[in-house]
Design a protein around this motif. Sequence first.
Motif, short mmCIF file in Angstrom:
data_model
loop_
_atom_site.label_atom_id
_atom_site.label_comp_id
_atom_site.label_asym_id
_atom_site.label_seq_id
_atom_site.Cartn_x
_atom_site.Cartn_y
_atom_site.Cartn_z
N GLY A 178 0.62 -1.09 -0.12
CA GLY A 178 0.13 -0.01 0.14
C GLY A 178 0.86 1.34 -0.03
N TRP A 179 2.31 1.09 -0.28
CA TRP A 179 2.87 2.25 -0.25
C TRP A 179 2.59 3.50 -1.36
CZ3 TRP A 179 8.62 0.39 0.76
CH2 TRP A 179 8.74 -0.32 1.85
N LEU A 180 1.84 3.10 -2.43
CA LEU A 180 1.54 4.05 -3.31
C LEU A 180 0.34 4.77 -3.14
CD1 LEU A 180 2.68 2.53 -6.90
CD2 LEU A 180 4.19 3.82 -4.97
N SER A 181 -0.30 4.06 -2.05
CA SER A 181 -1.70 4.73 -1.97
C SER A 181 -1.78 5.26 -0.46
CB SER A 181 -2.91 3.50 -2.20
OG SER A 181 -2.37 2.44 -1.31
N LEU A 182 -0.77 5.21 0.42
CA LEU A 182 -0.69 5.64 1.72
C LEU A 182 -1.66 6.85 2.12
CD1 LEU A 182 0.42 4.38 4.26
CD2 LEU A 182 2.27 5.99 4.01
N GLY A 183 -1.29 7.71 1.12
CA GLY A 183 -2.01 9.27 1.44
C GLY A 183 -3.45 9.24 0.51
N LEU A 184 -3.77 8.56 0.00
CA LEU A 184 -4.93 8.60 -1.04
C LEU A 184 -6.19 8.62 -0.13
CD1 LEU A 184 -4.53 6.74 -4.46
CD2 LEU A 184 -4.68 9.15 -4.04
N SER A 185 -7.22 9.08 -0.55
CA SER A 185 -8.46 9.12 0.32
C SER A 185 -8.98 7.72 -0.20
CB SER A 185 -9.45 10.14 -0.17
OG SER A 185 -9.89 9.68 -1.59
N GLU A 186 -9.75 7.03 0.81
CA GLU A 186 -10.53 5.73 0.91
C GLU A 186 -11.23 5.59 -0.31
OE1 GLU A 186 -11.68 3.76 4.50
OE2 GLU A 186 -10.17 5.28 5.49
N GLU A 187 -12.09 6.88 -0.64
CA GLU A 187 -12.95 6.92 -1.73
C GLU A 187 -12.03 6.79 -3.08
OE1 GLU A 187 -13.49 10.74 -0.31
OE2 GLU A 187 -13.00 9.00 1.10
N GLY A 203 -9.58 4.80 -3.09
CA GLY A 203 -9.03 3.44 -3.10
C GLY A 203 -7.76 3.41 -2.19
N GLY A 204 -7.30 4.61 -1.49
CA GLY A 204 -6.22 4.72 -0.66
C GLY A 204 -6.58 4.06 0.64
N VAL A 205 -5.33 4.33 1.32
CA VAL A 205 -5.42 3.89 2.52
C VAL A 205 -6.00 5.00 3.59
CG1 VAL A 205 -3.85 3.08 4.46
CG2 VAL A 205 -3.42 2.46 2.15
N GLY A 206 -6.20 6.26 3.13
CA GLY A 206 -6.57 7.26 3.81
C GLY A 206 -5.77 7.97 4.83
N TYR A 207 -4.40 7.82 4.88
CA TYR A 207 -3.53 8.84 5.63
C TYR A 207 -3.56 9.88 5.15
CZ TYR A 207 -2.20 4.91 8.95
OH TYR A 207 -2.09 3.99 9.92
N GLY A 208 -2.72 10.99 5.75
CA GLY A 208 -2.42 12.30 5.31
C GLY A 208 -1.02 12.47 4.67
N LEU A 209 -0.89 13.70 4.52
CA LEU A 209 0.43 13.88 3.96
C LEU A 209 1.83 13.88 5.01
CD1 LEU A 209 2.08 15.18 1.68
CD2 LEU A 209 1.28 17.72 2.09
N ALA A 210 1.33 13.91 6.23
CA ALA A 210 2.43 13.62 7.21
C ALA A 210 2.78 12.11 7.11
CB ALA A 210 2.12 14.04 8.60
N GLU A 211 1.95 11.37 7.05
CA GLU A 211 2.18 9.83 7.01
C GLU A 211 2.87 9.56 5.56
OE1 GLU A 211 -0.72 11.03 7.94
OE2 GLU A 211 -0.89 10.13 9.86
N GLU A 212 2.57 10.14 4.55
CA GLU A 212 3.26 10.24 3.32
C GLU A 212 4.63 10.33 3.48
OE1 GLU A 212 0.26 9.90 -0.90
OE2 GLU A 212 1.27 12.12 0.04
N ALA A 213 4.81 11.52 4.09
CA ALA A 213 6.25 12.09 4.27
C ALA A 213 7.15 11.35 5.00
CB ALA A 213 6.27 13.52 5.15
N ILE A 214 6.56 10.49 6.14
CA ILE A 214 7.32 9.54 6.96
C ILE A 214 7.67 8.41 6.21
CG2 ILE A 214 6.91 7.62 8.84
CD1 ILE A 214 5.15 9.87 10.21
N LEU A 215 6.69 7.92 5.13
CA LEU A 215 7.17 6.99 3.90
C LEU A 215 8.27 7.33 3.23
CD1 LEU A 215 6.82 4.22 2.63
CD2 LEU A 215 5.26 5.67 1.20
N PHE A 216 8.27 8.68 2.63
CA PHE A 216 9.17 8.97 1.83
C PHE A 216 10.80 9.29 2.52
CE2 PHE A 216 5.95 8.87 -1.21
CZ PHE A 216 6.76 8.72 -2.39
N ARG A 217 10.54 9.77 3.75
CA ARG A 217 11.63 9.81 4.63
C ARG A 217 12.63 8.56 4.95
NH1 ARG A 217 10.73 11.44 10.62
NH2 ARG A 217 10.12 8.88 10.32
#
Lengths: 393, 334
Positions: free
Chosen positions: B52-61, B63-77
Amino acid sequence: MDLEFTLEERSFREQVRTWLEENKPSEPRPKSDDLEQRNYDLAWQRTLYDNGWAGIAWPKAYGGRELGTIAQLIWFEEYAKAKAPYLGANFVGINHGGPTLIARATEEQKTFHLPKILKGEVVWCQGFSEPGSGSDLASLSTKAVVDGDQLVITGQKIWTSFAHIADYQELLVRTDPDAPKHKGISWVICDMHAPGITIRQIPTIIRGAEFCEVFYDEVRLPLSSVVGNLNDGWSVAMSTLSFERGTGFMAAIIELTTTIEELIDIARHKKSPDGKRTYFQDDEYRRKLLSLKAEIMALRSATYRAISRNMRQDAPGPEGSILKLVMSDLNQKLARLGVDILGIEALAFGGSHRDGGVSTAAWLGSFSGSIAGGTSEIQRNIVSERVLGMPRG
Amino acid sequence: MDMMQSPEQDEIERTVAAFLTEKFPVRGHGHSFKRTEPEIADELWQECCNLGWLSLGLSEEAGGVGYGLAEEAILFRELGRGLAPGPFLSGVLAAHVAATAGDHELVAKIISGEVRVALATPLNTDEASASFSGDISLVHTERADYAVMITPNKSAIYAMENVAVEPVDSVDISLAVGRAKFDNVHALHLVDSGASSLYERALILAAAISVGMAIEVMRISVEYSKTREQFGKPIGSFQALKTYAAYMASRCELAESQLFFAALAVEARFESARSEALAARFNANEAARINGEHAIQIHGGYGYTTEYTPYRFVTRNHVIERIITLRSAVIDAI
């Protein structure tokens, strides 16, 4: 993670903003006369106290508001925006002495001293550095001998701001010359009116005379002036210093964010020497200004993070040294860029650097930042040894 | 206000970091100066998509996991810290562009790994447009079906099927880099960057990669300085090296704080969001670049070799700081 302030915090901010706007002194802080400065600083402190703005984070029992670090942050942010007066002679009492007493003093000491500080009745100064003990503070040699229920103090302190108008001093003395250097020091409340104290003012590059050296010739203080245990003064002093490096610089950091905007504003209006464009239209200056602004924004964010970290632990950690280190570097960079943009106008000394803003005096004043409160060399040692775990030299 | 990671965010960090350490160990390249293997193995890419790394910050509608930009930033860090190869940044950004355009079918294909997306940066400061002509630099060209281009005002997805990509001998040999001349290439989707803060997201996620690199390259340098001995003691005991290290730590602390401040400011739709994101990018670039330079110096002769790893952070950052928007344009817009 979130950046939101609660409803309560937002309404606190609104109250602070309105009150400061309506009540900050209309007269500027006096520039030279020492007693006038003392009176001005204490009167402002008294006004803060009377209106419930003194000691935002101090315990209620001693006259504070007992409000937490976020309220403190909001207070500093609004204080800087309102350009309310520099703390001046109240600095040590509010930022060093008071917080140390809160952390380490007896009930009796706290009840006696803390309300006086908040009410603007007394001025405190700091007696840490000595001519032979600067960065190696623990090598200090001003001695205090116990004589019955008294301490007899002989020696010399230096770089003591406001000693000449102070009532009390947080004083480090050697009470056990035979113990290892960190183990024989005591932290003492010194009555600055006691017989045997002589003060010499030292002129500085910002043309102030608040800097002093203090001589002690068999000064007698009651043994009850010791804060913490006898010979445990090093740990008492460290509680002040880590406070200072933790959130104690919050106000100064927030001031940077207002000063860079002030400088950008000057650069937008002032023509660069070729007369064809403003400084801001000049690529070199614009990029210097904006990259410095970006660094200052990051320092603000790091301050927010330090506050969040502090809310999860009791005492500020060694990470506070990063803020202190970067703040003094950025302040020097900002002041230097300021005089560059002032150009030929910068030949005039200008106002007191404590007024903040952009001036030659502010540039000269910025040199103190990397020396006072532990030099940048010491801060870098703290960061590398205590944050990163590098071996001691 | 709380700028520290929550336990849930710590968990994201731990999971990603553990996976990367196991699957993408950071190594020197030794004598090979050309990429001989795919940028990322197909199975590994599939595994990351399945996580789910490509969809972490996508909304659930969407098709994403529904996290925010902070969580995406953690992934990319963490991806930056682990020097992960693979079209993560372009994939995530393209998924957000497709979601903004309402193309849920394409979103699903991107986040499942069915199609891959390269990252396109125009050589001039052109905006993405419905029909783009001009020179393009591409990263993650391998098996790329699409290219995503994020510019300050417009963001676009272009199909790559009729585009000839000329491979570039990349300074970072672990990445597939290329050049292409777009001649009236029609955008499959063109959206306003402002609509979903796409430009801010691109700045912040690129900044997150740099922050991760700045942190890791500092860590390996500090560890090295504790074990390498000269004059009978660890070189980390010398004040000259402590000065480098203290400033490396300061840069990490500031850049990381600004990264998360900006991510939260974008999500809260602060008026200053773009300025905060640009400042995040600026501080992160500086941190990764200067920390990399110090890392080579601290490692001495070893830092100059491809047998140790400092150069890998330096060369990767060389790529990262050039994509999306150049340094001078970032500064000018702050």
